[in-house]
Design a protein around this motif. Structure first.
Motif, mmCIF file in Angstrom:
data_model
loop_
_atom_site.group_PDB
_atom_site.id
_atom_site.type_symbol
_atom_site.label_atom_id
_atom_site.label_comp_id
_atom_site.label_asym_id
_atom_site.label_seq_id
_atom_site.Cartn_x
_atom_site.Cartn_y
_atom_site.Cartn_z
ATOM 1 N N CYS A 125 37.850 -7.435 2.095
ATOM 2 C CA CYS A 125 36.529 -6.914 2.370
ATOM 3 C C CYS A 125 35.481 -7.704 1.585
ATOM 4 O O CYS A 125 35.654 -7.956 0.392
ATOM 5 C CB CYS A 125 36.482 -5.443 1.956
ATOM 6 S SG CYS A 125 34.868 -4.685 2.177
ATOM 7 N N HIS A 139 32.819 -6.791 0.486
ATOM 8 C CA HIS A 139 32.122 -5.967 -0.495
ATOM 9 C C HIS A 139 32.775 -6.119 -1.866
ATOM 10 O O HIS A 139 32.246 -6.797 -2.740
ATOM 11 C CB HIS A 139 32.120 -4.496 -0.037
ATOM 12 C CG HIS A 139 31.500 -3.558 -1.023
ATOM 13 N ND1 HIS A 139 32.074 -2.367 -1.368
ATOM 14 C CD2 HIS A 139 30.360 -3.653 -1.735
ATOM 15 C CE1 HIS A 139 31.306 -1.760 -2.259
ATOM 16 N NE2 HIS A 139 30.256 -2.513 -2.490
ATOM 17 N N ARG A 140 33.969 -5.540 -2.048
ATOM 18 C CA ARG A 140 34.647 -5.717 -3.337
ATOM 19 C C ARG A 140 36.128 -5.968 -3.137
ATOM 20 O O ARG A 140 36.962 -5.370 -3.844
ATOM 21 C CB ARG A 140 34.471 -4.477 -4.204
ATOM 22 C CG ARG A 140 33.024 -4.196 -4.523
ATOM 23 C CD ARG A 140 32.775 -4.001 -5.996
ATOM 24 N NE ARG A 140 31.422 -3.517 -6.170
ATOM 25 C CZ ARG A 140 31.112 -2.288 -6.569
ATOM 26 N NH1 ARG A 140 32.063 -1.448 -6.892
ATOM 27 N NH2 ARG A 140 29.863 -1.912 -6.676
ATOM 28 N N ASN A 141 36.426 -6.770 -2.110
ATOM 29 C CA ASN A 141 37.812 -7.221 -2.000
ATOM 30 C C ASN A 141 38.814 -6.163 -1.525
ATOM 31 O O ASN A 141 40.012 -6.333 -1.710
ATOM 32 C CB ASN A 141 38.295 -7.735 -3.357
ATOM 33 C CG ASN A 141 38.431 -9.227 -3.317
ATOM 34 O OD1 ASN A 141 38.323 -9.813 -2.238
ATOM 35 N ND2 ASN A 141 38.682 -9.837 -4.460
ATOM 36 N N GLY A 142 38.349 -5.086 -0.954
ATOM 37 C CA GLY A 142 39.278 -4.079 -0.425
ATOM 38 C C GLY A 142 40.241 -4.707 0.589
ATOM 39 O O GLY A 142 39.904 -5.688 1.250
ATOM 40 N N CYS A 176 37.015 0.176 5.572
ATOM 41 C CA CYS A 176 37.648 -0.319 4.357
ATOM 42 C C CYS A 176 38.122 0.860 3.500
ATOM 43 O O CYS A 176 37.385 1.825 3.309
ATOM 44 C CB CYS A 176 36.665 -1.172 3.575
ATOM 45 S SG CYS A 176 37.355 -1.750 2.018
ATOM 46 N N LEU A 219 38.448 1.146 0.393
ATOM 47 C CA LEU A 219 37.854 1.355 -0.926
ATOM 48 C C LEU A 219 36.513 2.090 -0.888
ATOM 49 O O LEU A 219 36.344 3.098 -1.549
ATOM 50 C CB LEU A 219 37.701 0.023 -1.668
ATOM 51 C CG LEU A 219 39.005 -0.613 -2.130
ATOM 52 C CD1 LEU A 219 38.728 -1.703 -3.153
ATOM 53 C CD2 LEU A 219 39.979 0.403 -2.703
ATOM 54 N N HIS A 220 35.566 1.592 -0.127
ATOM 55 C CA HIS A 220 34.256 2.251 -0.132
ATOM 56 C C HIS A 220 33.744 2.553 1.261
ATOM 57 O O HIS A 220 32.540 2.756 1.463
ATOM 58 C CB HIS A 220 33.223 1.414 -0.887
ATOM 59 C CG HIS A 220 33.727 0.890 -2.191
ATOM 60 N ND1 HIS A 220 34.263 -0.373 -2.322
ATOM 61 C CD2 HIS A 220 33.838 1.478 -3.403
ATOM 62 C CE1 HIS A 220 34.655 -0.545 -3.567
ATOM 63 N NE2 HIS A 220 34.416 0.555 -4.251
ATOM 64 N N SER A 221 34.655 2.506 2.222
ATOM 65 C CA SER A 221 34.327 2.950 3.588
ATOM 66 C C SER A 221 33.281 2.117 4.310
ATOM 67 O O SER A 221 32.642 2.616 5.219
ATOM 68 C CB SER A 221 33.884 4.417 3.604
ATOM 69 O OG SER A 221 34.881 5.219 3.050
ATOM 70 N N HIS A 222 33.067 0.877 3.887
ATOM 71 C CA HIS A 222 32.226 0.044 4.738
ATOM 72 C C HIS A 222 32.987 -0.205 6.038
ATOM 73 O O HIS A 222 34.208 -0.294 6.038
ATOM 74 C CB HIS A 222 31.912 -1.286 4.051
ATOM 75 C CG HIS A 222 31.034 -1.124 2.840
ATOM 76 N ND1 HIS A 222 30.405 -2.176 2.245
ATOM 77 C CD2 HIS A 222 30.700 -0.023 2.128
ATOM 78 C CE1 HIS A 222 29.698 -1.736 1.200
ATOM 79 N NE2 HIS A 222 29.869 -0.426 1.110
#
Ligand SMILES: Cc1cc2nc3c(=O)[nH]c(=O)nc-3n(C[C@H](O)[C@H](O)[C@H](O)COP(=O)(O)OP(=O)(O)OC[C@H]3O[C@@H](n4cnc5c(N)ncnc54)[C@H](O)[C@@H]3O)c2cc1C
Ligand code: FES
Lengths: 835, 102
Positions: free
Chosen positions: B46, B48-51, B65, B67-70
Motif C-alpha cells: 500500500c 500509504h504505509r506499506n500495508g 487495505c 491497515l488503515h482501510s484506504h
C-alpha cells in the motif's frame, strides 16, 4: 388578535404549505398572523419518506418535519383534520369543515363531521397548497376492500395492516411511486406483481433499454413485472379481492391492489372560489392566481402550462412566493424547473434527469450498457450542457451530474468522466467552485451555504451529522456524495460515523430490517445477502460486518465464506503495521502455570519471536510472527486461541480474590475462569473485555469493563455493564446483584446475546448501554418485560455450544494459501514481447 | 517497452474471493480472484504505509487495505485518498492457470 398584522391563511399543510411558511418566517418573522388548514390530522411530514415507512426502514415518527410544537412555537394556528372548502372573496374569509376521523384526507368527497360548525378565518392573503391526489384509471370495482392508494401516512398504515392478511399483492402503475410501493410490499411478506400499461417501466424517466434492464433488476429482487396490462375490473368474492381482469382478456389472481398510476392536482377549492383553473390552479411567475390576494404553491399549481410532481420545484416556488408576499423582493420570479430524480428502492441504484431521448439533430448521445451487471448509463449533451441523463446500476456520479444539469454547467470534454468518474480519481466538479446558494439537497432544498455552515461552525464532520443538522441527504440520498465532498473540502476529512443508519454501507437496511430480511429469506452467506438485498453488488466495506452478523444469527449453520472476513479473522491473529502477526494464547482468568509458561517461552525462542509482552488483559502477546509460522506455533503451544484479534469476547481478567488476598470477599479467579471457559470466542458487534473483582476495591478494574462482576459482602456479586477505559472512560451501570456464579454467567450471557442482536456493528457496549439506557435494559433483561429472556438464554447457549477453537485450523487450513506468505513466481513460461 | 508473461500456476491456489501475494523478481504483486470470476493484479504494498494489500477484503473491483482501510480500484489502481494510487498489471486465466504480464 393583533390588528396590525397581515392575516395570512394557508390552505394545505403538506410539504409546500409548511415550506412556504418557513420561508416567510425567515424573511419576516412577526409581520404575519398565520392560520393553516390541513386536511390530514397531523403536522407536516416528509411525504417522500413514506416509501421508507412502508418498507419498514423508518418509523412514522421519524419523518415529521414540523411537529405540532413547531406551529405553537411560531404562533401559527393550525386547523388539523379540517378541510377548507371555499374562499369567500367578497367577505374575505376562508371557510373550512372538520373531517371525520377516518376520512380520506385527499378524497374529493371526504366525509365532513355532520352538523359540525363551519370554521371561518378572515384573510388579507391566502396561499393554496393543496397538493394532489392519486389518479385512479377507469376500472370497475376500485374502492372495495383490499384496494388502496399510496399518498399519506394513513395509507401506509392501512396497506401494511392489510398486507398481513394477504399472500399476493398487485401494484397498478410501474412508475417511481409504484415501484417504491412494490418494494415496500415485499417487506411485508407478500408476492408482488407490478402492472404497467405502457410497454416499459418508468416511462417518464427511462428510455426503453434502461426500462428493460430495470425490469430485470426488479424481477431479480422477486417482484413480477407485467407490461402492457390495463386493468378493467377488480373481481371480489366474499368480501375479498379474488382477481383482476385485463383488457387483453387475461387475468391475475391477487389478494390486494395498490393503485399508483399518477397524480392529479387538488383544485376544488380554487374552482369553488371562482379562480382560474385549467389542469391545475393557474399561477403567474410570482405564484399569484387570478386573484391578486391569493397565491398557490406546490403540486396543485399549473405554471406556464406545466405541473410538477417533485419537491425540488416546490422549494423554488416557495422561495419566490415568500419573496413576493413579504416584499423582501417584490420582483422575484419563478421561471420553471428542471427535473431530476432518484428511485428510492432498496437494492436498485437509479437516477434520472431531464430528457431520456435526443430531440434535436445536434444532440450528442453517450451510452454505456452492461446488461450482465444491470448497468446502463446514458447522457444527452446539448450545446455543451447536460440535457438529460440516466444512471442505472451504478450511480456514483449522479450527484455531480445532477448539479451540472440543474445549474446548466458546461460539461468536460471527456464525457466519460461524468459517467464513470475521472481515471485519476479527481472530482469532475470541484465543490469549491459552487456558489453558496447552489442547492445541494434537492429533496429538502438545502444549499451549499447551509451545509458549509453546518460543517465549519456546527462541526458536523460526517454525512449523517450534516443530515441531522440541516436535513441534507435525508430525502432520496443522492446528494450524499456531494455532502461528503463538501466535508472533505471544508473540514479535511469525513468522519466515520458508526451511527449511520445502515448496519453496513453496502446494504441499505438498518439492523432490525436487515436481520428480518436475512431470517425471512434464510440467507446464510455473505454472498447470498449481496445477491438478494444489494442488487448483487459485493461491497467490500460491508463484507466483514455482514459476516459477523450472520455468524451471530445462524450459530452452527452459517455458511462461512472466508473472503468476507477481515485478515485477522482469516488467520486468527492480529496483523501488525509491518505485515507480521501477533499470537496471544488464551490464559483463562489470567492464571497460568510454570509448564504453560515454559511452553510459551520455548515457542517464542524456536520461532525467533522478536517481542514477548504482557497485555493489559493479563496474558502474553508474542509479536512479530510471520504468517507461515502461525499454524506451527499454535501446534507447538497446544493452547487455544485467545481471540485477541477479533470482535468477540476477549478476556476476563481477575484479581487475586479469596485464595490469597486479605480483603477478598468473592472468588474472583474461579469466576473469571468460568466466564472465560463459557464465553470464549463469542462474537459480538465489537470486542468485549471483562473482569471480575473479589471486592469493591476494583483491582482488576471490573467497574470499567464491558462486563464486570464485583463481589460484595454477603457472598453476592454485582454485575456491571457498559464500562469503558479506553479512549472513552465510563463506569459501567449496575445491571443486577446476584448470589451465585451460575447467576453471574446467566445474566452476563443474556446481556451479551441482547447486545449481539441489537448492537450496531462496531458499537462498543458503552455506546450501546447509553443508547438503550440502563433502566430499559434492566426491565428487559432482569424483569423480562418483553418475555424474551428464555429465548436469549437459549440463543447464547447455542452460540456457546458452537464454539470451536480456530487454532485447530493449524492442522487443516480452511482454504488454499490461508497461511502462506509471498509465493515465489517461477517464470515457467517466458515470452518476450517487444512493443 | 518489453513485457514478460509469467505463469503463476493454478488458479485454484487462490480461493474464490481472496488475494495472494507473488514474488516476481523482487517485486511483490498481489493477485485477486473476485467472486464474480474477475482476476486482478496490483502492487502488493500500500502506498500509504506499506500495508499488505493481498490480505485486504475485496469486492466490486476494489480492495481495502488491512491497515488503515484506504481503498484502491483494482482495475485502474486509483486510490480513495488524494495522491495515492497503485500499479496495476495485466492478468488473465489460461487453461486453469493464472498468467501475469509484467
Ligand atoms: C410515496 C411518495 C414518494 C415520493 N417520493 C418523492 C421523491 O423521491 N422525490 C420528490 O421530489 N418527490 C417525491 N414525492 C412527491 C412529493 O411528496 C410531492 O411532490 C410533495 O409532497 C408535494 O407537496 P404539496 O405540498 O404540493 O402536496 P402535499 O404534500 O400532498 O400536501 C398537500 C396537503 O394539503 C392537504 N389538503 C388538500 N386539500 C386541502 C383542503 N382543501 N383543505 C386543507 N388541506 C388540504 C392534503 O391533505 C395534504 O396534506 C413522493 C410522493 C409520495 C406520495
Ligand atoms: S498502509 Fe494501506 S491504508 Fe495505511
Amino acid at each position: 388578535m393583533n390588528q396590525n398584522k397581515t392575516k395570512l391563511v394557508v390552505v394545505g399543510n403538506g410539504m409546500a404549505g409548511a415550506r412556504v411558511v418557513e420561508e416567510i418566517l425567515k424573511r419576516a418573522s412577526d409581520r404575519f398572523e398565520i392560520v393553516m388548514f390541513g386536511a390530514e390530522p397531523y403536522g407536516n411530514y416528509n411525504r417522500i419518506l413514506l416509501s421508507n415507512v412502508l418498507n419498514g426502514s423508518q418509523a412514522a415518527s421519524e419523518i415529521f418535519m414540523n411537529p405540532l410544537a413547531w406551529y405553537r412555537d411560531n404562533g401559527i394556528k393550525l386547523h388539523a383534520g379540517v378541510r377548507a372548502t371555499r374562499i369567500d372573496r367578497q367577505r374575505k374569509v376562508v371557510i373550512g369543515a372538520p373531517l371525520e376521523k377516518d376520512a380520506l384526507a385527499y378524497a374529493a368527497d371526504a366525509a365532513a363531521v355532520p352538523d359540525a360548525a363551519l370554521i371561518e378565518e378572515p384573510y388579507d392573503h391566502v396561499i393554496i397548497a393543496t397538493g394532489s391526489r392519486p389518479f385512479v384509471p377507469p376500472m370497475e370495482g376500485f374502492g372495495g376492500p383490499g384496494t388502496f392508494l399510496f399518498r399519506t401516512l394513513d395509507d401506509c398504515d392501512q396497506i401494511a395492516n392489510y398486507a398481513k392478511t394477504c399472500k399476493e399483492a398487485a401494484v397498478i402503475g410501474g412508475g417511481l411511486l409504484g415501484l417504491e410501493a412494490a418494494r415496500g410490499l415485499l417487506t411485508h411478506g407478500v408476492e408482488v406483481t407490478v402492472l404497467e400499461a405502457a410497454p416499459q417501466l418508468m416511462i417518464a424517466q427511462l428510455d426503453f433499454e434502461s426500462g428493460k434492464m430495470l425490469r430485470d433488476t426488479m424481477e431479480g429482487m422477486g417482484i413480477q413485472v407485467m407490461c402492457e396490462k390495463i386493468t378493467t375490473k377488480i373481481v371480489y368474492d366474499d368480501g375479498r379481492i379474488r382477481r383482476l381482469d385485463f383488457k387483453d382478456g387475461s387475468t391475475l389472481e391477487t389478494d390486494m391492489v395498490v393503485v399508483s398510476a399518477g397524480i392529479r392536482p387538488i383544485t376544488e377549492i380554487a374552482a369553488a372560489s371562482g379562480l382560474t383553473v385549467n389542469k391545475g390552479i393557474v399561477c403567474d411567475d410570482q405564484m399569484r392566481t387570478s386573484d391578486r390576494d391569493i397565491f398557490a404553491v406546490g403540486e396543485c399549481v399549473e405554471h406556464r402550462h406545466k405541473l410538477y410532481g417533485l419537491v425540488d420545484p416546490i422549494w423554488d416556488q416557495a422561495k419566490t412566493l415568500a419573496d413576493v408576499i413579504t416584499g423582501f423582493n417584490p420582483k422575484a420570479e419563478y421561471l420553471g424547473s428542471r427535473l431530476g430524480t432518484k428511485l428510492k428502492v432498496m437494492g436498485v441504484e437509479l437516477a434520472s434527469m431531464g430528457d431520456t431521448k435526443p430531440s434535436l439533430p445536434d444532440d450528442e448521445v453517450i451510452v454505456y450498457s452492461e446488461p450482465s451487471r444491470g448497468v446502463y448509463k446514458k447522457m444527452i449533451v446539448r450545446e455543451n450542457q447536460i440535457a438529460g441523463a440516466i444512471l442505472l446500476g451504478e450511480t456514483d456520479t449522479a450527484g455531480v451530474l445532477m448539479q451540472m444539469f440543474m445549474t446548466g454547467a458546461a460539461v468536460p470534454s471527456r464525457r466519460a468522466d461524468l459517467l464513470f468518474g475521472t481515471s485519476s480519481g479527481m472530482p469532475v466538479l470541484s465543490v469549491f467552485d459552487l456558489p453558496d446558494h447552489a442547492q445541494i439537497c434537492n429533496c429538502n432544498g438545502i444549499s451549499k451555504g447551509e451545509i458549509k455552515e453546518a460543517i465549519v461552525i456546527g462541526k458536523c464532520h460526517s454525512v449523517s451529522k450534516v443530515g441531522a443538522c440541516t436535513k441534507a441527504g435525508l430525502g432520496c440520498g443522492s446528494c450524499k456524495v456531494l455532502v461528503a465532498q463538501l466535508i472533505e473540502a471544508y473540514a479535511g476529512e469525513v468522519d466515520d460515523d458508526p451511527t449511520e443508519d445502515y448496519y453496513v454501507p453496502g446494504v441499505p437496511l438498518e439492523k432490525a430490517q436487515l436481520v428480518a430480511e436475512i431470517k425471512r429469506r434464510g440467507l446464510k452467506s455473505v454472498s447470498a445477502v449481496f445477491r438478494e438485498l444489494a442488487g448483487d453488488k459485493e461491497d467490500p466495506g460491508s463484507k466483514v460486518g455482514l459476516a459477523s452478523l450472520l455468524k451471530t444469527l445462524w450459530p452452527g449453520e452459517y455458511d462461512d465464506e472466508r473472503d468476507a472476513r477481515f485478515v485477522n479473522d482469516r488467520v486468527h491473529a492480529n496483523i501488525q503495521k509491518d505485515g507480521t502477526f501477533s499470537v496471544v494464547p488464551r490464559i483463562y482468568g489470567g492464571v497460568t502455570s510454570p509448564a504453560e509458561l515454559r511452553r510459551i517461552a520455548e515457542v517464542a525462542e524456536k520461532y525467533n519471536v522478536p517481542m514477548v509482552k504482557f497485555t493489559g488483559g493479563q496474558r502474553l502477546d508474542l509479536l512479530g510472527v510471520k504468517k507461515d509460522d502461525l499454524p506451527k506455533m499454535w501446534k507447538d503451544l497446544g493452547i487455544p486461541s485467545g481471540h485477541a484479534y477479533t470482535k468477540a469476547f476477549r478476556t476476563c481478567k481477575s484479581c487475586v480474590g479469596t485464595d490469597f488476598c486479605r480483603y477478598g470477599v468473592g472468588d474472583s479467579i474461579k469466576l473469571a475462569q468460568e466466564i472465560e471457559h463459557r464465553f470464549q470466542g463469542i462474537e459480538s458487534p465489537h470486542k468485549m473485555k471483562l473482569a471480575t473483582a473479589g471486592c469493591p476495591r476494583n483491582c482488576s478494574e471490573a467497574y470499567v469493563k464491558d462486563l464486570g462482576a464485583v463481589a460484595i459482602e454477603g457472598g453476592k456479586w454485582e454485575i456491571y455493564i457498559g464500562g469503558a477505559a479506553g479512549g472513552s472512560v465510563r463506569k459501567g451501570d449496575l445491571l443486577c446483584t446476584v448470589a451465585t456464579h451460575a447467576d453471574v454467567l446467566k445474566y452476563m450471557g443474556r446481556f451479551m446475546q441482547y447486545y449481539r442482536e441489537h448492537g450496531k456493528y462496531l458499537e462498543r457496549t458503552y455506546g450501546f448501554v447509553e443508547r438503550i439506557g440502563i433502566e430499559p435494559l434492566k426491565m428487559i433483561l432482569v424483569e423480562d418485560s418483553e418475555g424474551i429472556c428464555a429465548r436469549l438464554d437459549a440463543e447464547i447457549q447455542k452460540a456457546v455450544d458452537a464454539y470451536k477453537d480456530p487454532w485447530k485450523e493449524a492442522e487443516l487450513p480452511a482454504y488454499p494459501g490461508q497461511f502462506n506468505g509471498p509465493e515465489l513466481a517461477h517464470a515457467l513460461e517466458l515470452a518476450e514481447n517487444n512493443g | 517497452m518489453s513485457t514478460t508473461t509469467i505463469n503463476l500456476g493454478s488458479i485454484e491456489n487462490i480461493a474464490l474471493g481472496h488475494g495472494r501475494c507473488y514474488l516476481v523478481g523482487d517485486e511483490e504483486i498481489a493477485v485477486f480472484r473476485q467472486r464474480s470470476g474477475h482476476l486482478f493484479a496490483i502492487q502488493n504494498r500500500c502506498p500509504h504505509r506499506n500495508g499488505t494489500l493481498s490480505e485486504g477484503v475485496i469486492g466490486a473491483g476494489k480492495v481495502i487495505c488491512p491497515l488503515h482501510s484506504h481503498k484502491f480500484d483494482l482495475a485502474s489502481g486509483a486510490g480513495s485518498e488524494a495522491d495515492e494510487c497503485v500499479k496495476v498489471y495485466t492478468v488473465r486465466e489460461l487453461d486453469g492457470d493464472i498468467v501475469l504480464t509484467v
